[in-house]
Scaffold this motif. Structure first.
Motif, PDB file in Angstrom:
ATOM      1  N   MET A 190      38.189  42.008  33.968  1.00 34.42           N
ATOM      2  CA  MET A 190      37.895  43.025  34.971  1.00 34.42           C
ATOM      3  C   MET A 190      36.627  42.691  35.742  1.00 34.42           C
ATOM      4  SD  MET A 190      39.267  46.070  32.621  1.00 34.42           S
ATOM      5  CE  MET A 190      39.907  47.383  33.604  1.00 34.42           C
ATOM      6  N   GLN A 191      35.645  42.131  35.040  1.00 29.80           N
ATOM      7  CA  GLN A 191      34.412  41.747  35.725  1.00 29.80           C
ATOM      8  C   GLN A 191      34.671  40.602  36.721  1.00 29.80           C
ATOM      9  OE1 GLN A 191      31.910  39.046  33.692  1.00 29.80           O
ATOM     10  NE2 GLN A 191      31.309  38.643  35.811  1.00 29.80           N
ATOM     11  N   THR A 192      35.581  39.711  36.358  1.00 30.25           N
ATOM     12  CA  THR A 192      35.846  38.548  37.216  1.00 30.25           C
ATOM     13  C   THR A 192      36.703  38.920  38.431  1.00 30.25           C
ATOM     14  OG1 THR A 192      35.693  37.101  35.309  1.00 30.25           O
ATOM     15  CG2 THR A 192      36.825  36.206  37.227  1.00 30.25           C
ATOM     16  N   LEU A 193      37.676  39.802  38.226  1.00 28.00           N
ATOM     17  CA  LEU A 193      38.610  40.101  39.315  1.00 28.00           C
ATOM     18  C   LEU A 193      38.137  41.182  40.275  1.00 28.00           C
ATOM     19  CD1 LEU A 193      40.555  38.445  37.476  1.00 28.00           C
ATOM     20  CD2 LEU A 193      42.355  39.823  38.475  1.00 28.00           C
ATOM     21  N   CYS A 194      37.277  42.061  39.795  1.00 30.47           N
ATOM     22  CA  CYS A 194      36.953  43.237  40.603  1.00 30.47           C
ATOM     23  C   CYS A 194      35.577  43.116  41.242  1.00 30.47           C
ATOM     24  CB  CYS A 194      36.949  44.491  39.726  1.00 30.47           C
ATOM     25  SG  CYS A 194      38.532  44.810  38.953  1.00 30.47           S
ATOM     26  N   ASN A 195      35.427  43.772  42.352  1.00 28.35           N
ATOM     27  CA  ASN A 195      34.095  44.041  42.890  1.00 28.35           C
ATOM     28  C   ASN A 195      34.062  45.519  43.269  1.00 28.35           C
ATOM     29  OD1 ASN A 195      35.282  44.345  45.441  1.00 28.35           O
ATOM     30  ND2 ASN A 195      34.978  42.183  45.932  1.00 28.35           N
ATOM     31  N   THR A 196      32.999  45.940  43.951  1.00 26.96           N
ATOM     32  CA  THR A 196      32.846  47.377  44.191  1.00 26.96           C
ATOM     33  C   THR A 196      33.891  47.914  45.166  1.00 26.96           C
ATOM     34  OG1 THR A 196      31.240  46.868  45.907  1.00 26.96           O
ATOM     35  CG2 THR A 196      30.364  47.399  43.726  1.00 26.96           C
ATOM     36  N   GLN A 197      34.592  47.006  45.845  1.00 28.97           N
ATOM     37  CA  GLN A 197      35.625  47.451  46.790  1.00 28.97           C
ATOM     38  C   GLN A 197      37.002  47.565  46.134  1.00 28.97           C
ATOM     39  OE1 GLN A 197      34.642  48.546  49.755  1.00 28.97           O
ATOM     40  NE2 GLN A 197      32.668  48.051  48.791  1.00 28.97           N
ATOM     41  N   THR A 198      37.140  47.007  44.919  1.00 27.31           N
ATOM     42  CA  THR A 198      38.444  46.997  44.258  1.00 27.31           C
ATOM     43  C   THR A 198      38.852  48.394  43.828  1.00 27.31           C
ATOM     44  OG1 THR A 198      37.839  44.845  43.369  1.00 27.31           O
ATOM     45  CG2 THR A 198      39.776  45.889  42.408  1.00 27.31           C
ATOM     46  N   ARG A 199      40.122  48.709  44.010  1.00 28.51           N
ATOM     47  CA  ARG A 199      40.670  49.961  43.483  1.00 28.51           C
ATOM     48  C   ARG A 199      41.367  49.642  42.181  1.00 28.51           C
ATOM     49  NH1 ARG A 199      37.859  51.076  47.948  1.00 28.51           N
ATOM     50  NH2 ARG A 199      38.087  53.266  48.504  1.00 28.51           N
ATOM     51  N   LEU A 200      40.953  50.355  41.120  1.00 27.49           N
ATOM     52  CA  LEU A 200      41.482  50.084  39.790  1.00 27.49           C
ATOM     53  C   LEU A 200      42.282  51.293  39.323  1.00 27.49           C
ATOM     54  CD1 LEU A 200      40.572  47.625  37.917  1.00 27.49           C
ATOM     55  CD2 LEU A 200      39.324  49.335  36.698  1.00 27.49           C
ATOM     56  N   PHE A 201      43.494  51.057  38.827  1.00 26.96           N
ATOM     57  CA  PHE A 201      44.365  52.155  38.388  1.00 26.96           C
ATOM     58  C   PHE A 201      44.743  51.919  36.932  1.00 26.96           C
ATOM     59  CE2 PHE A 201      44.790  51.408  42.879  1.00 26.96           C
ATOM     60  CZ  PHE A 201      44.601  52.668  43.413  1.00 26.96           C
ATOM     61  N   GLN A 202      44.391  52.878  36.086  1.00 24.73           N
ATOM     62  CA  GLN A 202      44.625  52.704  34.655  1.00 24.73           C
ATOM     63  C   GLN A 202      45.425  53.859  34.081  1.00 24.73           C
ATOM     64  OE1 GLN A 202      42.166  50.925  32.060  1.00 24.73           O
ATOM     65  NE2 GLN A 202      40.250  51.160  33.165  1.00 24.73           N
ATOM     66  N   ASP A 203      46.303  53.524  33.124  1.00 27.50           N
ATOM     67  CA  ASP A 203      46.957  54.581  32.347  1.00 27.50           C
ATOM     68  C   ASP A 203      45.868  55.347  31.592  1.00 27.50           C
ATOM     69  OD1 ASP A 203      50.027  54.996  30.965  1.00 27.50           O
ATOM     70  OD2 ASP A 203      48.316  55.776  29.839  1.00 27.50           O
ATOM     71  N   ARG A 204      46.034  56.662  31.546  1.00 24.34           N
ATOM     72  CA  ARG A 204      45.079  57.542  30.883  1.00 24.34           C
ATOM     73  C   ARG A 204      44.835  57.187  29.428  1.00 24.34           C
ATOM     74  NH1 ARG A 204      43.167  62.142  32.914  1.00 24.34           N
ATOM     75  NH2 ARG A 204      44.323  62.780  34.741  1.00 24.34           N
ATOM     76  N   LEU A 205      45.846  56.619  28.773  1.00 22.65           N
ATOM     77  CA  LEU A 205      45.715  56.335  27.334  1.00 22.65           C
ATOM     78  C   LEU A 205      45.357  54.879  27.054  1.00 22.65           C
ATOM     79  CD1 LEU A 205      48.548  58.491  25.693  1.00 22.65           C
ATOM     80  CD2 LEU A 205      46.204  59.109  26.300  1.00 22.65           C
ATOM     81  N   ASN A 206      44.902  54.165  28.085  1.00 25.72           N
ATOM     82  CA  ASN A 206      44.510  52.778  27.859  1.00 25.72           C
ATOM     83  C   ASN A 206      43.400  52.667  26.822  1.00 25.72           C
ATOM     84  OD1 ASN A 206      46.313  51.576  29.550  1.00 25.72           O
ATOM     85  ND2 ASN A 206      44.849  51.071  31.177  1.00 25.72           N
ATOM     86  N   HIS A 207      43.369  51.504  26.169  1.00 21.60           N
ATOM     87  CA  HIS A 207      42.365  51.209  25.150  1.00 21.60           C
ATOM     88  C   HIS A 207      40.936  51.305  25.708  1.00 21.60           C
ATOM     89  CE1 HIS A 207      40.175  48.539  22.257  1.00 21.60           C
ATOM     90  NE2 HIS A 207      40.956  49.181  21.415  1.00 21.60           N
TER      91      HIS A 207
END
Ligand code: PLP
Length: 382
Positions: A103-120
């Motif tokens: 996540m640190q490598t792929l994302c920057n502050t412009q990235t939109r991240l969508f996660q399942d609520r029950l993710n680890h």
């Protein structure tokens, strides 16, 4: 500062959320761990680990980029890539670090991240550290995810992240549904299959594996400390992903490489996963037996067909009471409470393994029945 810590500790205790470290004891049968194939105590793993330690050292001595990267790491990476049908794989010391790294490598502050609520938790922490703008969609709810994806600014990078097998519920993500949505919305999909590797798929390749290609799930994370009975984790994908992680991932660059013996143990585990499909068959039989007996006893089962079989008890105190009764009868199970799971969904997390016998499972369910009989209104909750 210390006073604040003391207040928080007192509060934690008072709310029934006190956590205690637990280890297996010789007298207890383990229905709590993630050693689904019964490999953690396999002598072939222990022998491989010892032999590699004698030959290459107990520790790797440095990070992969300095001098810690050995042939055994390289061989394990190739085996893992082959297992899941990806061009490359990269080893990490833990799944927690692998998720932070991606996540640190792929994302920057412009990235939109969508996660399942029950993710680890490691995925939630990875999101926080990545600086990306994060949204959580309802558990396994593709409509909710669609709604969130449609709202993002045009042209923004999007990363969708989901557990493969949900670690506290045991249900499995709709991988193909997620992949189709990702494609439609020009988003990238990352699946953390920590609990699927070794267990699911025809060859133990997990819930993604060979069935779903790199073009659909370009980022696949797996762990070696669960079904493979060893320790460590990996990220699998194409050369661009793997090279970017080697170049830019801080949780890869700035930490000591996995001990060579541990990598050798993982290789031995992969040999067994290949050679002994009967372990997966025995595990399936055990899961089916547990579910049949638990259903007959009207225990509050969730809809899970993986080795993770939670019983929903709602209140932390109930989960602790059942856990204590089980421990007194010689069974170790996890009492999972908030914040690991949402408030009001405390549960017993029972996990099955190929090393359990039918008699063990029958006796476990009999004891669960004792727990239930001790509270006459339990059936209503279920
Ligand atoms: C256990 C787990 C991790 C962390 O893996 P470790 O190797 O134990 O750090 C990551 N993701 C999920 C879904 C897990 O269940």
């Amino acid at each position: 500062m210390w006073q604040r810590l003391e207040r928080r500790l007192a509060d934690q205790r008072q709310r029934g959320l006190w956590r205690q470290r637990a280890g297996g004891t010789a007298e207890c049968i383990d229905f709590a761990g993630n050693d689904y194939l019964g490999l953690a105590h396999h002598l072939r793993l222990a022998d491989a680990q010892a032999a590699a330690a004698r030959r290459l050292g107990a520790g790797s001595g440095a990070s992969h980029l300095v001098s810690g990267h050995r042939d055994v790491h390289e061989a394990l990476e190739q085996r893992l890539a082959t297992l899941v049908g990806r061009p490359r794989a990269l080893l990490f010391s833990t799944g927690y670090m692998a998720n932070l790294a991606v996540m640190q490598t792929l994302c920057n502050t412009q990235t939109r991240l969508f996660q399942d609520r029950l993710n680890h938790a490691s995925l939630l922490d990875g999101a926080a550290l990545s600086g990306a703008r994060s949204r959580r969609f309802h558990h396994r709810d593709l409509d909710d995810l669609t709604r969130l994806l449609a709202r993002r600014p045009a042209g923004s990078d999007a990363l969708i992240v989901s557990d493969g097998v949900f670690s506290m519920d045991g249900d499995v993500a709709d991988i193909r549904g997620l992949a189709a949505l990702a494609q439609r919305h020009a988003a990238t999909l990352m699946i953390d299959d920590a609990h699927g590797i070794g267990v699911l798929g025809e060859h133990g390749d997990g819930c993604v594996g060979h069935a779903v290609g790199c073009d659909q799930v370009p980022i696949l994370v797996g762990t070696l400390g669960k079904a493979l009975g060893s320790f460590g984790a990996f990220v699998a994908g194409d050369a661009t992903l793997i090279e970017a992680l080697i170049q830019f991932a801080r949780p890869y660059c700035y930490t000591t490489a996995l001990p060579p013996g541990v990598a050798a143990a993982s290789l031995a585990a992969l040999d067994i996963v290949d050679a002994e499909p009967e372990r997966r068959a025995r595990l399936s039989t055990n899961i089916a037996l547990f579910r049949r007996l638990a259903r007959n006893a009207s225990l509050p089962l969730l809809d899970s067909h993986t080795p993770i079989q939670p019983l929903l008890l709602s209140e932390p105190a109930r989960a602790l009471a059942w856990q204590a009764t089980l421990a007194a009868h010689g069974y170790q199970v996890g009492a999972i409470r908030p914040p690991t799971v949402p408030a009001g969904t405390a549960r017993l997390r029972i996990t099955l393994s190929a090393s359990h016998t039918p008699a063990m499972i029958e006796q476990l369910v009999a004891t669960l029945n004792v727990c239930q009989q001790r509270e006459p209104d339990a059936r209503c909750h279920a």
